[in-house]
Design a protein around this motif. Structure first.
Motif, PDB file in Angstrom:
ATOM      1  N   GLU A 137      30.788  47.613  38.380  1.00  0.00           N
ATOM      2  CA  GLU A 137      30.117  47.078  39.566  1.00  0.00           C
ATOM      3  C   GLU A 137      30.325  45.575  39.684  1.00  0.00           C
ATOM      4  N   ALA A 138      30.243  44.892  38.551  1.00  0.00           N
ATOM      5  CA  ALA A 138      30.437  43.435  38.579  1.00  0.00           C
ATOM      6  C   ALA A 138      31.847  43.099  39.055  1.00  0.00           C
ATOM      7  N   ALA A 139      32.809  43.898  38.635  1.00  0.00           N
ATOM      8  CA  ALA A 139      34.187  43.656  39.075  1.00  0.00           C
ATOM      9  C   ALA A 139      34.306  43.815  40.587  1.00  0.00           C
ATOM     10  N   PHE A 185      40.374  41.681  41.597  1.00  0.00           N
ATOM     11  CA  PHE A 185      41.427  42.626  41.979  1.00  0.00           C
ATOM     12  C   PHE A 185      42.407  42.901  40.837  1.00  0.00           C
ATOM     13  N   SER A 186      42.138  42.319  39.667  1.00  0.00           N
ATOM     14  CA  SER A 186      42.938  42.723  38.516  1.00  0.00           C
ATOM     15  C   SER A 186      42.602  44.152  38.115  1.00  0.00           C
ATOM     16  N   PHE A 187      41.396  44.586  38.467  1.00  0.00           N
ATOM     17  CA  PHE A 187      41.029  45.997  38.290  1.00  0.00           C
ATOM     18  C   PHE A 187      41.721  46.779  39.402  1.00  0.00           C
ATOM     19  N   ASN A 188      42.561  47.729  39.035  1.00  0.00           N
ATOM     20  CA  ASN A 188      43.291  48.509  40.051  1.00  0.00           C
ATOM     21  C   ASN A 188      42.340  49.224  41.006  1.00  0.00           C
ATOM     22  N   VAL A 189      41.246  49.716  40.483  1.00  0.00           N
ATOM     23  CA  VAL A 189      40.332  50.475  41.333  1.00  0.00           C
ATOM     24  C   VAL A 189      39.667  49.547  42.355  1.00  0.00           C
ATOM     25  N   VAL A 190      39.429  48.296  41.972  1.00  0.00           N
ATOM     26  CA  VAL A 190      38.831  47.340  42.909  1.00  0.00           C
ATOM     27  C   VAL A 190      39.850  46.977  43.983  1.00  0.00           C
ATOM     28  N   ALA A 191      41.074  46.741  43.548  1.00  0.00           N
ATOM     29  CA  ALA A 191      42.130  46.386  44.500  1.00  0.00           C
ATOM     30  C   ALA A 191      42.384  47.515  45.482  1.00  0.00           C
ATOM     31  N   ALA A 206      31.439  51.127  46.652  1.00  0.00           N
ATOM     32  CA  ALA A 206      32.868  51.460  46.611  1.00  0.00           C
ATOM     33  C   ALA A 206      33.276  51.985  45.241  1.00  0.00           C
ATOM     34  N   ALA A 207      32.484  51.669  44.228  1.00  0.00           N
ATOM     35  CA  ALA A 207      32.831  52.111  42.872  1.00  0.00           C
ATOM     36  C   ALA A 207      33.031  53.623  42.836  1.00  0.00           C
ATOM     37  N   HIS A 250      49.693  41.600  37.737  1.00  0.00           N
ATOM     38  CA  HIS A 250      49.869  40.729  38.920  1.00  0.00           C
ATOM     39  C   HIS A 250      48.917  41.209  40.013  1.00  0.00           C
ATOM     40  N   PRO A 251      47.650  40.860  39.898  1.00  0.00           N
ATOM     41  CA  PRO A 251      46.684  41.365  40.873  1.00  0.00           C
ATOM     42  C   PRO A 251      46.948  40.798  42.257  1.00  0.00           C
ATOM     43  N   PRO A 252      46.720  41.574  43.281  1.00  0.00           N
ATOM     44  CA  PRO A 252      46.901  41.076  44.643  1.00  0.00           C
ATOM     45  C   PRO A 252      45.819  40.060  44.996  1.00  0.00           C
ATOM     46  N   LEU A 253      46.117  39.250  46.012  1.00  0.00           N
ATOM     47  CA  LEU A 253      45.119  38.275  46.463  1.00  0.00           C
ATOM     48  C   LEU A 253      44.020  38.949  47.266  1.00  0.00           C
ATOM     49  N   GLU A 254      44.377  40.099  47.827  1.00  0.00           N
ATOM     50  CA  GLU A 254      43.397  40.790  48.665  1.00  0.00           C
ATOM     51  C   GLU A 254      43.475  42.282  48.370  1.00  0.00           C
TER      52      GLU A 254
END
Lengths: 132, 751
Positions: free
Chosen positions: B57-59, B65-71, B86-87, B153-157
């Motif tokens: 949740e904190a992510a 966005f380094s977390f793939n699921v968040v990105a 969204a989690a 390489h996390p995306p910016l958005e």
């Protein structure tokens, strides 16, 4: 930092999970494990006096089942009364049912008395709020 | 923190495996310290999953966005509430939610039973931990869905949340369903423990009854929220499509409904032991099956089964549950013999039995029709499509019987009744039902829909039966205590929560099914194409398209976030203004598709609908707009050409300049906004679906009443009232001769 946090968590988990085992080892001089003894790692119920391990356990289980049956029978008596009060039972049916249920309840109480050691008070189901 | 999250999952799996071993070892050797250690493993698992969930949740909340699921499921522009929810919009997050909830409920039941059901509890612990181990392993092992995988390489958005999920109802829906599924594992686990140990009397039911009821309540709320979302968001005008995903939740709910009724018979009479144990095993299995259907995508095509990494493990688990459950029941069949027989077919026991058969029949029908396409494709290679018409011929008659029985149950006594008493109790509800039937026949065209007509009559019968019971119970209470009617009514329900909570739930069922029958049989629907100023008539209402609306929203970087196109409609009847409806269709940029042009991207992405709805007690007025961009497609294409050429003409040095790209972005946004504004300035005809639907609100109200009844039945009696109620048994509520527990003489006299 994450590694330290993980180490702390692992330690905490190990400490919590092995608590009962460590306590049992510390009390190893008490003798054979008894049902409901403090070696179960939590608050104990009022279990019967020492006897054979298997016998005590069987008695405790039978007692628990009878107490559950008793509570169910009390509910049934109340339900029958309520059925009569709300006109679902005729007076004749109610008297017959009520007498039968009370007789069954009496039998259960007598079985409980036989199983329960003398002097031990009646015990409600611990933690249960189930009384309807 | 992702590393910590992954480590916690592995640690959780280890704890599960340890707990299973410790519990079984403790149970088989009688060493209670190992049983306690196994129980503590559940508590530890709950702690671990809580920390893991907080990390995830904190992510989401800090846009990591380094977390793939968040990105993949959130963005900087996603509102905070939806970021938190969204989690569980992702496969990975939903699996973590499953284990988290399971660990919580498991901890609760094991804490509550720490000194009870001592033989059964260790095996139940092992089963609960086995479920947790299964779902945790799906996240841990490489082939599965780890919520803590990261990108170098996390995306910016981020990609943002699916627009269809940007709805509060839809965000609460998964936790409700998963709470229901995970709560069902509790009675399932204790049933397995009871079968293994042979302790098959009612004690295991007594300790898990509330968990079964809570599962029923949460599942029901989850199903209702999904129906509400369908009605207000999806833009087809209905609330139930017999979709496989909907059926996946409905089946365990129906099975659980049967269980919470039939266990009353076992508690009272020691009957239906095989039935009850089989029902809860089926309910638990259906809960896992429901999770499998939603997560694996298998019902889209059987080929998705192989493509999904979760298919094989889930099938293995379900097969183990079915084979193991059947095997245990067969092994213990001698111990599962009933203690008593059915006294009479004119009894509440008999009604419950019939009701159970109807509910199980409904489950069977839904299961068969839902899975038929899959079976057909597997056998013949041809995918068959089934929809609502395949369900209705079976479900409607069964629902009619169910409603009727839900009215009979409250007005018939346990064990047996005389015909005279039966007549006395049936007169009022039957009269109300018949009167309803006659009035509807005379004053409406309901005769054209006989099933709906019967549902109205049966529904009225149920409502009258429940009202009669509440009246009589209140009167009896008043006769005993002299309380005023409101006080007597409240006291009656407080002291008999299971009974009257159930009656209230039955009334809610009647309301709900009346609403379903009316809205599905007597709705007027029309699909029309209108230009501003034009009107259409549906269901006696005139709906005039007053004017178009348009709104473009942008991100802080000047990119288009959403384009909303809508319409304002004036609704009137017999020349009198009734209401004004506003509906929109929103389009999100198709940023993930590189083949779409720089202007087309704003018009070709995912879309959501905001329906125009005026809900009322007697009927709903519903509309949704749908449009295409054909009238401005040439301008869109031209815009694509201009901006594509512009981007290609930039030198590498210009591309590296933020100011240059920023200026192009602003110009592009301006162009898109200008094109969107054409919808208002030069509007073109658009499609409307217009619906006038009677009594839809009764469906939602009925569901709320059902939930209220369930909540009343779920709540425990406080300790003081419990002592009073036991005193009531000893004294008997209406002054009959007292029976004091322990007063053997009095009991002998009464007997």
């Amino acid at each position: 930092m994450e590694f330290l946090i993980l180490l702390a968590i692992i330690f905490a988990v190990a400490f919590i999970v092995t608590g009962p085992l460590r306590r049992a080892r510390a009390e190893a001089g008490v003798g054979p494990q008894l049902p409901g003894s403090r070696h179960d790692g939590g608050p104990s119920g009022d279990e019967p006096a020492p006897g054979s391990l298997k016998g005590d356990f069987e008695r405790a289980s039978a007692l628990a089942e009878l107490e559950a049956a008793r509570e169910a029978k009390y509910r049934e008596i109340r339900d029958t009364q309520l059925d009569f009060d709300t006109g679902k039972l005729s007076p004749e049916d109610f008297e017959a049912l009520d007498a039968g249920l009370r007789s069954e309840a009496l039998q259960i109480l007598e079985q409980i008395d036989e199983l329960r050691p003398p002097g031990q008070p009646a015990r409600s189901e611990d933690g249960s709020r189930e009384r309807e | 923190m992702a590393l910590l999250g992954r480590a916690l999952l592995i640690l959780g799996l280890v704890v599960c495996l340890y707990g299973i071993g410790a519990s079984v070892y403790g149970a088989t050797t009688g060493r209670r310290e190992w049983v306690a250690s196994g129980r503590r493993a559940v508590y530890a698992l709950a702690g671990l999953m809580t920390i893991a969930f907080v990390i995830l949740e904190a992510a989401f909340l800090r846009n990591d966005f380094s977390f793939n699921v968040v990105a993949g499921h959130s963005s900087t522009t996603t509102p905070t509430f939806y970021k938190m929810a969204a989690a569980w919009s992702s496969q990975e997050g939903s699996l973590l939610l499953w284990v988290f909830l399971l660990s919580m409920w498991s901890s609760l039941i094991l804490f509550l039973t720490r000194n009870r059901v001592r033989e059964i509890a260790p095996y139940a612990t092992a089963v609960l931990l086995a479920f947790a181990a299964f779902f945790t392993s799906l996240m841990v092992f490489p082939f599965a869905a780890n919520p803590f995988t990261t990108s170098a390489h996390p995306p910016l958005e981020g990609a943002g949340l699916d627009p269809l999920l940007l709805h509060r109802t839809m965000m609460i829906h998964p936790p409700m369903l998963y709470s229901g599924y995970t709560l069902l594992t509790v009675p399932f686990a204790f049933a397995i423990g009871a079968l293994i140990t042979g302790r098959l009397n009612s004690e295991w039911i007594g300790v898990t009854r509330r968990f079964a009821l809570a599962a029923w309540l949460f599942l029901g709320i989850g199903i209702l929220l999904g129906a509400r979302w369908s009605y207000t968001e999806l833009g087809w005008g209905g609330y139930w499509a017999w979709d496989a995903v909907e059926n996946a939740a409905l089946m365990p709910w129906l099975a659980c409904t049967a269980f919470i009724h039939s266990i009353m018979i076992q508690e009272k009479r020691g009957m239906l032991k095989v039935w009850n144990v089989s029902l809860i095993l089926a309910s638990g299995t259906l809960a896992i099956l429901g999770t499998f259907l939603v997560r694996s995508g298998v019902l889209d095509s059987i080929h998705a089964f192989g493509a999904s990494t979760l298919g094989v493990p889930f099938v293995a688990l379900i097969a183990t549950m079915v084979i193991g459950g059947v095997g245990l029941v067969v092994w213990r069949r001698a111990s599962l013999r009933s203690d008593a027989q059915l006294d009479s077919l004119l009894s509440r026991e008999a009604v419950f039995l019939f009701q159970n058969l109807v509910l199980v029949a409904m489950v069977f029908v839904i299961f068969w029709v839902t899975f038929f396409p899959l079976i057909s494709e597997a056998v013949t290679g041809t995918k068959v499509s089934v929809g609502p018409p395949a369900f209705r011929p079976f479900i409607v008659p069964l629902a009619l019987i169910l409603v009727f029985l839900s009215g009979v149950g409250p007005i018939i006594a346990w064990r047996r009744v005389t015909l005279a008493n039966l007549r006395r109790n049936f007169i009022f509800p039957s009269a109300v039902g018949l009167l309803t039937l006659v009035v509807l026949l005379v004053s409406t065209d309901a005769v054209a829909r006989p099933f709906a007509l019967m549902m109205f009559a049966f529904g009225a019968f149920v409502l009258a039966a429940v009202a009669q019971e509440l009246w009589r119970g209140t009167s009896a209470r008043r006769a005993l205590t002299g309380d005023s009617p409101p006080l007597a009514f409240v006291a009656l329900i407080r002291r008999n929560r299971r009974r009257y909570g159930g009656y209230i739930a039955h009334a809610g069922l009647a309301l709900m099914l009346i609403g379903v029958a009316a809205s599905s049989s007597f709705a007027h629907s029309s699909d029309v194409i209108l230009s501003p100023g034009q009107q259409a008539t549906v269901g006696g209402y005139t709906m005039r398209y007053v004017r178009p609306t348009e709104r473009a929203t942008f991100t802080s970087q000047g990119e288009v976030a959403k384009l909303s196109f809508g319409a304002v409609l004036d609704v009137s009847k017999h020349g009198r203004h009734v209401t004004t409806l506003t509906t929109t269709r929103g389009f999100f940029p198709a940023t993930a598709d590189p083949t779409v042009g720089p202007i087309s991207v704003a018009f070709n992405g995912q879309a959501d609908s905001s329906v125009g709805l005026r809900a009322g007690l007697t009927q709903d007025l519903w509309t949704v707009v749908n449009l295409n961009f054909q009238p401005i497609q040439s301008e869109i294409n031209r815009g694509d050409g201009v901006f594509t050429k512009l981007m290609l003409s930039l030198t590498p040095a210009q591309v590296r300049q933020p100011a240059t790209l920023g200026a192009i972005r602003v110009e592009r946004a301006r162009a898109i906004a200008g094109l969107a504004a054409r919808f208002v300035n030069h509007p073109w005809p658009v499609n409307f679906r217009l619906i006038v639907s009677p009594l839809v609100t009764w469906l939602w109200l009925g569901a709320i009443v059902i939930a209220t009844g369930g909540l009343i039945a779920l709540l425990p009696i406080p300790a003081l009232a419990r002592r009073r109620s036991l005193e009531g048994v000893r004294r008997s509520p209406v002054g009959a001769p007292p029976i004091a527990v322990g007063e053997r003489a009095a009991m002998h006299e009464s007997a």
